[in-house]
Each structure stands twice: as C-alpha cells, then as structure tokens.
Design an enzyme around this catalytic site. Structure first.
Site, PDB file in Angstrom:
ATOM      1  N   GLU A  48     100.202  64.682 -26.798  1.00  0.00           N
ATOM      2  CA  GLU A  48      99.232  64.518 -25.712  1.00  0.00           C
ATOM      3  C   GLU A  48      99.912  63.621 -24.695  1.00  0.00           C
ATOM      4  O   GLU A  48     100.154  62.455 -24.954  1.00  0.00           O
ATOM      5  CB  GLU A  48      97.948  63.872 -26.237  1.00  0.00           C
ATOM      6  CG  GLU A  48      97.272  64.650 -27.343  1.00  0.00           C
ATOM      7  CD  GLU A  48      96.567  65.897 -26.847  1.00  0.00           C
ATOM      8  OE1 GLU A  48      96.350  66.024 -25.625  1.00  0.00           O
ATOM      9  OE2 GLU A  48      96.243  66.761 -27.694  1.00  0.00           O
ATOM     10  N   GLU A  56      96.650  81.342 -63.514  1.00  0.00           N
ATOM     11  CA  GLU A  56      95.957  82.148 -62.507  1.00  0.00           C
ATOM     12  C   GLU A  56      97.057  82.868 -61.744  1.00  0.00           C
ATOM     13  O   GLU A  56      97.883  82.243 -61.087  1.00  0.00           O
ATOM     14  CB  GLU A  56      95.152  81.241 -61.574  1.00  0.00           C
ATOM     15  CG  GLU A  56      94.113  80.383 -62.275  1.00  0.00           C
ATOM     16  CD  GLU A  56      92.868  81.165 -62.694  1.00  0.00           C
ATOM     17  OE1 GLU A  56      92.708  82.315 -62.231  1.00  0.00           O
ATOM     18  OE2 GLU A  56      92.074  80.621 -63.479  1.00  0.00           O
ATOM     19  N   HIS A  83      94.777  84.754 -66.217  1.00  0.00           N
ATOM     20  CA  HIS A  83      93.613  85.022 -65.361  1.00  0.00           C
ATOM     21  C   HIS A  83      94.046  85.420 -63.965  1.00  0.00           C
ATOM     22  O   HIS A  83      95.228  85.527 -63.674  1.00  0.00           O
ATOM     23  CB  HIS A  83      92.732  83.766 -65.269  1.00  0.00           C
ATOM     24  CG  HIS A  83      91.943  83.489 -66.512  1.00  0.00           C
ATOM     25  ND1 HIS A  83      90.586  83.569 -66.549  1.00  0.00           N
ATOM     26  CD2 HIS A  83      92.345  83.133 -67.751  1.00  0.00           C
ATOM     27  CE1 HIS A  83      90.166  83.263 -67.765  1.00  0.00           C
ATOM     28  NE2 HIS A  83      91.219  82.995 -68.513  1.00  0.00           N
ATOM     29  N   GLU A 133      89.560  90.352 -64.005  1.00  0.00           N
ATOM     30  CA  GLU A 133      90.828  89.715 -63.629  1.00  0.00           C
ATOM     31  C   GLU A 133      91.932  90.458 -64.377  1.00  0.00           C
ATOM     32  O   GLU A 133      92.189  90.202 -65.552  1.00  0.00           O
ATOM     33  CB  GLU A 133      90.781  88.228 -63.970  1.00  0.00           C
ATOM     34  CG  GLU A 133      89.667  87.517 -63.191  1.00  0.00           C
ATOM     35  CD  GLU A 133      89.416  86.085 -63.666  1.00  0.00           C
ATOM     36  OE1 GLU A 133      90.222  85.557 -64.440  1.00  0.00           O
ATOM     37  OE2 GLU A 133      88.401  85.521 -63.235  1.00  0.00           O
ATOM     38  N   HIS A 150      88.537  87.477 -68.632  1.00  0.00           N
ATOM     39  CA  HIS A 150      87.549  87.830 -67.615  1.00  0.00           C
ATOM     40  C   HIS A 150      87.836  89.281 -67.222  1.00  0.00           C
ATOM     41  O   HIS A 150      88.916  89.571 -66.713  1.00  0.00           O
ATOM     42  CB  HIS A 150      87.656  86.898 -66.412  1.00  0.00           C
ATOM     43  CG  HIS A 150      87.170  85.513 -66.737  1.00  0.00           C
ATOM     44  ND1 HIS A 150      87.709  84.381 -66.177  1.00  0.00           N
ATOM     45  CD2 HIS A 150      86.195  85.100 -67.588  1.00  0.00           C
ATOM     46  CE1 HIS A 150      87.069  83.319 -66.661  1.00  0.00           C
ATOM     47  NE2 HIS A 150      86.152  83.730 -67.514  1.00  0.00           N
TER      48      HIS A 150
END
Ligand SMILES: [Zn+2]
Length: 1120
Positions: free
Chosen positions: A17, A432, A342, A235, A232
């Site tokens: 700035e 994951e 997963h 998944e 799951h």
C-alpha cells in the site's frame, strides 16, 4: 492475488500500500517516486536470496515438476521445464531435498544461506530412479494396453509406470470385486489366499485377500500387516487401490521384482477392500462429499461402532456384524501394523481420535506418539500430494505436511484406529486418500500413481523397531508375555510362538520382557537408523529368594507368606521396626495429640536430631479402605529402607540423611471390615459405606456432611497436615496403574509420575478398568487448602489381590516407589539470610512455572525444593527485601547447597514507591507484573496468578503461573509468542473470591507492568454466614469510625497504609483516598480506550493501572 500466487505458483508475492491517498495530484508524484525508489530496487534484489539450482537425474537430464522440499517448511516450489528452481529463504541453515515422481529423493543437502546475500546459493540435486523402475516389467499374466496419464512426449518416463491393465482402472461393485478377487486368487494360488471373515448385514461376504509367500497361516517371526478400506461405503478410493495393489504385488512378485519378492517373503499382507459392501452398493459415482452410503445397512457408522476408551456412546452399544467380524479377525492374528483407508480429505490421521473432554481441536496423543508421527509421515511424505497440505475445495482445513492428530482435527468416539491400539498389538492410522469420495473411474490412474509408492513404503514399516522371541529358560516359547519399553506406557504381548514386534523409531530403549511366574528381563536396545533390530529374551522362572537377594536385601517377609495385616498387626510390625532399628526408626502412637488416632513410624538418619533442613515425606495408605494392597506395600517399603540402611547401602543412607519418612498406614477404619469379609482376590472392591477419602473431602469442603459422625479422624488428619507441613505426601493406592497428583502442580508432578512409571514393571495379570473417581478433587483440595501435595501411586489395577499375589505387586513396584522417594535426593536447599547473616523467615521462593511457592522454615529460614533435573528460574522474596532472581541447574541424584542472601530495600518503603521487578531481560520471554491486593488494598502474599490463552474453556492448563510475594507483587513470564496478544489471567487465594481478567500484553516491549488484582474476601472462610457477617461488620464499622476519628486526631504518629506503595499524585485531579488526604489512587481501565474497550465482564475496579500520568482520569468507584 498474493495468496493465489503463493498457493498455486512458485512465486512469492506481497501487496504494498503505497500511500494513504489513492489518486494524488500529479505534482505529488516526484515525492512518491523519491520515497519508493530505493525500496522498489531492493525488493527486486530479493529475488537473489535463498537457494537456486537444478534437479537432474543420474544421466544429468533435467527433471521438471520436481518439488523442492525444505525440511520443516510445508511449502514447495516446483522445477521448470529445464529443471531449474528458485527457493527464497532467509539467512540460516536448511536441509533441502527434491521429490520427483518415479525417483528416489536424495538425502537432504544442508545449505547455509548467508546474511548480506547478493547471489542465491547454487544447489544441484541429483535424483535416482526408483529400484522398481529398473526392473524390466513384463505382463506375463494379462498383457494389455498400458495406461498412462502422461502425455506422449513424456514417454521417456513410461517405464516407471507399473503395467496394470487399463480395464482394472474402473469401479468394482460387489460382484465385480468378488470375481476380481477370485480370479486373482486362482491365478496366483501360491502367494494368495482369499477368505471371508464374516458377512455384512445384507449377507455380503467380508473378503480378505492374503498376499504373501506361504499364505494361510501365521509363520513364527513373520509380521502381519493389514489394509482395511471402504469402511464408509461411499469412500471408494481405498477399495479400488487395494484391488490394484493386490494385482500389482502378485505381478511384480512373479516377474522378479526383488523389492516385492522380499516384501511378500517376509510379510504376511492382508487386504480387505471393503469393510462395508452394503454401503457401497447404495453410493453413486460422482459423489464428492455426501454421506449417502457411508453407513452400513443398519444405518450405523462403523467408524463409531468400536468400543471406546472413554465409555459407551449411542453408536457403539451394539457391535454391528461388520465391526464384530473385524474385531474377531484383528484379535485372532498378531497384527503389527495397519491402515484404515478413507476418503473425503487428503491427510494421514494418527491416534487418538478421542480425547477425555470429547472436544474437537484438543490434541490427544498416544504414548507411542513418536512412532505414529513417523508412520503418518511415511505415508504423507511418500504420497505424491498429501505432504503438500493443500485444502479440499469444500473444506477449509489445511494439514501442514499432510498429517494430523485425530482429536485435533475433529474428535470421535468408537473409531477403529484407537481400538486397535488399545486392544491389540496393532498400530493403525487412518488415511484420507482424496477430497473426492467417489471420483469418476477416469481419475483412478492418478490415484494409483499418487498412492502406489506410499502404500508400499507403509507396508515396509512393519519391519521397523524391535522384534524377536521370548523363551523360557528351557527353550519353550512363552506366549502372552509382556514386552514393555521404558518411558512408553504401551505394552505388546507375544504371539503363540513367543514372537513379538515392537515398532519404535531409532533410539536407545530399555525393553523389558515379563510374564507372571517368571522373572522379568530388561535389555538395553538400540534401534538403529536403518530401523530394525532383533532381540530375544530368555526368562527364568520366578525364584523369590533370588529376587529378594538381588533387589530387596533379602527381606523375605516382604515376599514369602504374604498376607493382609489387621490394623493392630500392622502397628505391631511397625513398632517392631523401631526395636530392630532404634537409630533410625521411631514408632509414635499417642505420644502427642497428633498421633493419638493416627499412629505412625518415623524414619530418618539420627532420629531425634534436628530435622528442619530435611525433606519431610509422608507415606500413607488406606486413604480409601478398598485400596487394600497399599498398606502392605507401605510395610514392605519401611522394612526395605530400614534394612538397606542398616547394611550401609549408600543410596538409602543418603536418602535418610536428606529426608524424614513418615509412614502413616490405616487411615480408613473401614479396612477392618473389608479384611473381615476377605475371601480371595477382590479386584473391583467397592464398599457400601463411605470411605475415608470421601468423608475427608466432604469434611474439608463442608459438603454432604453426615449428621451421624463427628469427623474426629478427618479432623485429626487435617491437623496433622497443618502441624507437620509435609513437603510431599505419597499415597500408596490401588485399583489403577495411573499416578494422580494435584492439578496445581501438574507440571512438576507429571515428571515425578513419569519417573515412577518408567521404573515399575507393568503387571499383565489384572485388567485395568478406568472407573471415574473424585480422587483427583481430594488431591486438589488438600494442595490448595493445606499446601500439601499428595501424589497417589496406583500400584495395581486389582484393588485387593489374593494374599499370595501381594509379593507380585511388591516386585512390580519396589523400583518405582524407590525412584519416586529418591526424588528427595534431587533438588536444591539452603538458608535464606539477610546481609548480616540473620535468617529471613518469611521468605518465599517461587519457581517459574510452578504455582506452589516454597517457604523458608520457621526457625533457621531453611528452604528446600525437590525438583526433577533441569534448569529453573526462581525468585526469592521477603517483605522489606529486594527480590532476587536465581537460575538453578538441578542434577539427578544431587541436593545442591545454595544459601541465598537478600538485601534490604534502601528506603523502608516510605510513602511507598512501587518498583517494577526489572530483573528480567530474557528476549524470549514477556512478563506481566503487578500487584495483588485485598479489598482494603492490603498486599496479598502468595496469591496465585495463572495465565491462560484466550478462548480456554476449562481452566486446567495455564501457560504460566506464579505467586505474589510478601508485598503483593508478582511477575508472570510467558513465551515471547504472546507479545501483543490478549490473555486471560486469574488471581486466586484461599479465602478470597478468584478474579478473572483479560490482559492485553504489550506489543512493543517485553514487560507489561502494573496489572492490579483486588480480591474480595470469601465470607465462607470467616466461618459465618453473610447475614452474621453483615451484623458483625456493622459493629466493626462503628468501631472503625470511632477508631478513624481517634486516628485522625493522632495521624502524625504513623499511618497503617505506609506499606501499600501507592504513589502520591502531584496533579490537581487527585481525589482524596481517605479523609486525611495523604494517599490517593488514580486508576484507568487496563485497556487503551481507543484501542480496545474492556469486555462487558471487565469492571474497571478490578484491573487498573497505577500511574501518575497527568492525563489519566480518576475512576470514581474505585475507592468504595
Ligand atoms: Zn471415512
């Protein structure tokens, strides 16, 4: 734009700035040019800081899109088409390496970036092709088209891509998966075995494919590994990857890939592509983040369905068929390592998933944190993208380095990984594998390329740490023996053939093998950098006499014909010790009021001589009658110490020279009743009547008082604490193998507890159940009210083992108890004197970080602090003396002698000037100083100040603590990272109502001075109700007015507020503090009004600054 640049390109960008005025007049431009010119040029020059260079392969060919990894910095730059890179870095030393697909990373190069850098440091990183890449791959079985995500011009790297048929890169529903597995098993019968571990709710098989040489059985010494996917149902990446991995392993093994051959020859790999086949059938391709199909056919989330360490939840009361099958399977095979696959995010998640408060964001680590961290890193770092920590588009979370603790991310109960760690030998993490839960099949080749190497490298981790066999002396295999590692509260047990695996990161460990009926063996083991060492143990059968000679000075009474003693018998045994060892032992039963109901044995070198300079440690038992084994341990320990002393053992001699041990058994009279009804092992004993520990708590806190008792015993115990002022009290308890200690001194006793745990042998005979108790509350209240820290050692998970097992409990705990008691031999002591040599009796010593102050003794002003080895900062203060800051270095097994000489303050605080404690100038620390006063502005000695980060819900772990000195002054030190931040500060003192305040820490200097706490006294402590108090106060008030009138007439003779150290104001804005106009106080809210107004709960009277600055306005209500 700057964020985009940083996250999506190699470029570092900042936004400048340049002026307050957005569109200034043209005439102003020359000025702006002048102001900015140099800055712009030197900013350009910054492109030459850090490191630059090339990444090439062994033939010198440039490698494009390689990641440059700086250790400890989760940000990567990529190489260009020509293999070049530039990595901006500040001056310093860095370890740098390159990650390239299909290549092994070189060992990190250490690079020093100098200050005053004008040219980036040149660096060439050479990557080597992975071993697998060098093996010539042939598709013997099913030659088909090779799939590659790479464009034709990249085909020079094609040989690195494993040859899996394109047709396999598709989604497999239950029937396709079943036939895929059956075909594979039929094709490779020698290295696979397909089985089902049970059926899903809807009757689908729960398939597990073993891939190993000689499948179908556990081979002694060969570790067991498992991957479980698709728990799951929606998944699905893990499901497809495991099918590809199965085929890949079989093909590579058959085609001669040495790495895979070694892997399958030495590891039994179990692949479970789908734990929830029913859920899968409900889910749909293209599902990015829904929960449709996540649960099983009973709508239960299987990763919430396992038994949990913190009790039952609605989700895990009944184990689902899938969960039960996996639990039975996991318990039937000695698994060492596993991962649960997963989708929905990209991260390696390690235990625990739960925490005691079930509060997301609170990290909760397993005892094997180092190993879990290493395992998570292994996957994340080897994965092509996980380690980059990029967030998914639908979730904002970023995971630095692609790993996270489960509970820190979000807490869950009933997860599979925690269950595996707590109930089997297996260590499991949760992977994951991608943001997209059910991606299109066309993405599968990319997922395979990203994960293949990580999947393999993770399996290889099963061989790390220590492994071997536990045998008996005649060579038999000892199944179910315990293998424990000092310093890590997690044991593994041997399998049927005596084989065991203990995953560990490189380092030096004491590893103990034990089994009931055998003598434990401890070996020092070095796990090398290469990761693995084999250690076999041979255990001799238990020989009590041998053990007793080796460890217990042949006190055979301690381990032979052991039994529970009645109260009188126990007193007789202790009295007998006085007869046998009159020089060191004295049995006291009713020689004073204090010992009338609580008899005790006192033991110290030269009993009867002055004890003021010694550490006073009480060893108690039967605080709860049901913790019955404790008193036998107390008796055994008294015999052990006395015998060792009489034999001239130097350790025990020096212990009794430094300490007075007070053995106080039989606190709970209920014990007699329990003993009367004793008929054998009673591990979960819970008496119907109230135990002493509970009635003591009620007596002290005046809650739930029973009209049927007059609490004489409780009162006697409290009187004992008040009179003897024990430095520490050790409670020998049972029903747990944990150590409990007061919250107030958590940081100190955590280390003491660890010492005990490291030196005891975990018992494998009793099952430990976590039963909630209010034991901890009692310890807290004893510490707060009577300044007596009580540490409770859980000696055995069985509260009252069989009489013959008393010896077993003793053998497991002797070393731990001794180590704990020996802490009396580690610390610092000395006299606190004035310059002329006189004792300064009211001195207090506050050790930085510990809220409980040490006090000088009543006669000789001797102080004594038992501290674990380490470096400490302490402040010694006394009224009328200048505070002294000291640095102590405590060495194991040594009590240092340090006399402290205090200097009188020059001015006898006339009129009172308040000096800052400017003793501190550590640049890594910020300090908050101030005053603690009571309602009448009298300084409060030893008020506790505790600092918490803002947003702390439960005030348990302060980041810093300290206590006020005799003048009410305090200094609390915090890490420098708190500079400029706001914290929550509390002031507490017995008999006063605690105060909580927000304090804004100075952002420019490291001292935030003059924070004032005024504490109202707590009327309960005065022992009367508020109504009575008001009446009394009225009478006192009249008396005070009379007194004040009298005082006014004679005020020149002296003023009682002399010592309060308020500065007199020279300003006209002053307001009389009292009628005589001599003192006054001017206050201001702690906050700068413009900057940050106090929150609603901040009333101005409680936090004020004492300043004489002219512009500060007085606050009217302060004086009331
Ligand atoms: Zn999941």
């Amino acid at each position: 734009m700057q964020d985009f640049n940083y996250l999506h390109s190699n470029c570092f960008e900042v936004t400048f700035e340049l002026s307050c005025c957005k569109y200034p007049a043209a005439a102003e431009l020359p000025r702006f040019w002048r102001l900015n010119k140099d800055a712009m040029l030197s900013f350009i020059e910054q492109t030459h800081t850090g490191v630059k260079g090339f990444v090439v392969d062994e033939d010198g060919e440039p490698i494009k899109n390689a990641f440059i990894k700086v250790e400890g910095v989760p940000h990567f730059v990529k190489t260009t088409e020509l293999g070049e890179f530039w990595r901006l870095l500040l001056p310093g030393q860095y370890n740098i390496t390159a990650l390239a697909q299909g290549f092994e990373s070189p060992t990190p190069t250490t690079v020093t970036v100098p200050s005053n850098q004008t040219e980036a440091v040149p660096l060439k990183l050479v990557v080597r092709r992975r071993a697998v890449g060098r093996v010539k791959l042939q598709n013997i079985e099913v030659p088909e088209v090779v799939i590659s995500e790479e464009k034709p011009e990249q085909n020079q790297h094609r040989r690195d891509v494993p040859n899996l048929p394109a047709a396999d890169f598709t989604h497999h529903d239950y029937l396709k998966m079943e036939s895929f597995l059956k075909d594979l098993a039929a094709l490779y019968p020698k290295i696979t075995k397909l089985s089902s571990i049970g059926k899903s709710v809807e009757g689908r098989e729960l398939y597990v494919l073993e891939v190993t040489r000689d499948p179908g059985r556990h081979i002694p010494g060969k570790p067991e590994f498992k991957y479980v996917a698709n728990m799951h149902g929606n998944e699905v990446i893990g499901r497809e990857l495991l099918l590809l991995l199965a085929k890949y392993l079989c093909q590579e093994y058959t085609s001669g890939n040495e790495r895979i051959q070694k892997m399958l020859n030495n590891t039994r790999i179990h692949l479970m592509p789908s734990m929830n086949p029913d859920g899968y059938e409900k889910s749909t391709v293209g599902d990015y983040k829904s929960t449709h199909g996540r649960e099983n056919a009973h709508n239960v989330d299987l990763n919430r369905n396992f038994p949990d360490q913190f009790g039952e939840t609605p989700d895990n009361q009944v184990a689902e068929p899938e969960t039960r099958a996996v639990m039975n399977w996991s318990l039937s095979i000695p698994f060492v390592l596993s991962a649960n696959l997963h989708g929905g995010s990209l991260v390696a998640n390690y235990p625990y998933d739960g925490n005691p408060a079930m509060h997301s964001g609170d990290e909760y680590l397993a005892p094997d944190h180092d190993v879990f961290l290493h395992l998570a890193h292994t996957y994340s770092d080897t994965h092509m993208k996980m380690h980059l920590g990029q967030p998914c588009r639908s979730y904002p979370e970023r995971f630095p380095e692609g790993i996270t603790n489960g509970a820190k991310w979000y807490v869950l109960a009933g997860g599979m990984q925690d269950w595996n760690y707590l109930h089997t030998n297996d260590m499991e993490i949760t992977l994951e594998l991608g943001c997209f839960k059910f991606p299109p099949a066309s993405d599968l080749p990319t997922y395979w390329a990203d994960n293949r190497e990580a999947l393999l490298a993770y399996i290889e981790e099963v061989h790390k740490g220590v492994h071997g066999f536990v045998h008996s002396h005649i060579g038999g295999n000892l199944a179910n023996a315990t293998v424990s590692v000092s310093g890590i509260r997690h044991t593994v047990r041997t399998a049927r053939d005596g084989d065991y695996w203990r995953l560990l990161v490189p380092g030096r460990y004491n590893v103990t093998a034990s089994k009931h009926g055998y003598e434990s063996v401890t070996e020092e083991v070095v796990v090398p950098e290469s990761g693995s060492v084999s250690v076999n143990f041979t255990l001799m059968p238990d020989d009590p006499q041998h053990w007793s000679s080796a460890y217990d000075f042949r006190v055979l009474d301690n381990i032979m014909h052991t039994r529970y003693h009645s109260t009188l018998e126990l007193y007789a045994e202790l009295a007998e010790l006085e007869n046998k060892f009159p020089a060191i032992a004295e049995f006291r039963s009713g020689d004073s009021l204090l010992t009338a109901s609580l008899h005790q044995l006192k033991m110290t070198d030269k009993v009867g001589s002055p004890e003021e300079t010694k550490l006073h440690m009480a060893i108690i038992s039967n605080l709860y009658a049901s913790h019955a084994v404790g008193q036998e341990m107390l008796l055994n320990f008294a015999r052990h110490i006395a015998t060792a002393y009489s034999l001239g053992e130097p350790r025990h001699k020096s212990l009794l020279e430094n300490a007075v041990l007070h053995f106080i058994p039989n606190l709970d009279p209920l014990y007699e009743k329990i003993l009367h009804g004793f008929s054998g092992e009673q591990c979960q004993l819970s008496p119907l009547e109230e135990e002493f520990g509970d009635s003591l708590y009620h007596y002290i806190t005046k809650t739930n008082l029973s009209p049927l008792t007059n609490y004489t015993r409780e009162k006697a115990f409290v009187d004992l604490l008040k009179a003897e002022k024990y430095d520490i009290m050790l409670d020998l308890s049972s029903g747990t193998e944990d150590v409990a200690y007061p919250d107030l001194s958590r940081r100190l006793f955590e280390q003491f507890a660890q010492k005990y745990q490291d030196n005891r042998t975990p018992m494998d005979k009793y099952e430990c159940r976590s039963t909630p108790s209010n034991h901890g509350n009692l310890l807290d209240v004893l510490c707060e009210r009577y300044n007596t820290p009580v540490v409770s050692l859980g000696l055995s998970c069985c509260k009252m083992p069989s009489e013959s097992d008393i010896a077993y409990v003793w053998k497991s705990n002797l070393r731990g108890i001794m180590k704990f008691v020996e802490l009396a031999n580690t610390g610092i002591q000395g006299y606190i004197k004035s310059e002329d040599g006189g004792p300064v009796r009211d001195a207090t010593v506050v050790v930085n970080g510990f809220s409980r102050p040490y006090r000088a003794s009543r006669n000789a002003a001797h102080y004594r602090a038992s501290l674990p080895p380490g470096e400490y900062q302490a402040v010694v203060s006394a009224k009328g003396y200048v505070d002294q800051a000291l640095t102590w270095r405590i060495i194991e097994g040594e009590v240092k002698q340090r006399d402290i000489i205090l200097h009188r303050t020059n001015t006898e605080i006339p009129g009172g000037t308040y000096d800052d404690k400017d003793l501190y100038n550590d640049p890594n620390t910020v300090y908050i100083s101030g005053l603690a006063l009571d309602h009448n502005s009298v300084p409060l000695n030893t008020a506790k100040l505790l600092v918490y980060p803002l947003g702390t819900k439960k005030l348990v772990d302060p980041v810093a603590t300290n206590a006020s000195d005799a003048n009410g002054r305090f200094v609390v030190s915090l890490p420098v990272t708190y500079m400029g931040r706001e914290v929550l500060m509390t002031a507490e003192k017995d008999g006063y109502i605690s105060r909580q305040r927000h304090v804004m820490i100075n952002k420019n200097e490291n001292m935030t001075p003059k924070v004032l706490f005024k504490l109202e006294s707590d009327d309960k402590v005065l022992g009367m109700s508020r109504l009575v108090f008001v009446m009394v106060a009225g009478v006192v008030g009249v008396a005070l007015v009379t007194l004040a009138a009298w005082c006014f007439s004679c005020r020149r003779t002296g003023d009682p507020r002399r010592d309060y150290m308020f500065t007199q104001l020279a300003s006209d804005e002053k307001r009389p503090f009292t009628d005589d106009g001599k003192y006054e106080i001017v206050s201001k809210p702690y906050y700068d009004v413009e900057e940050l107004p106090p929150s609603e709960t901040d009333s101005e009277e409680e936090i004020v600054l004492l300043r004489n600055d002219r512009d500060w306005k007085p606050v009217e209500n302060l004086i009331d």
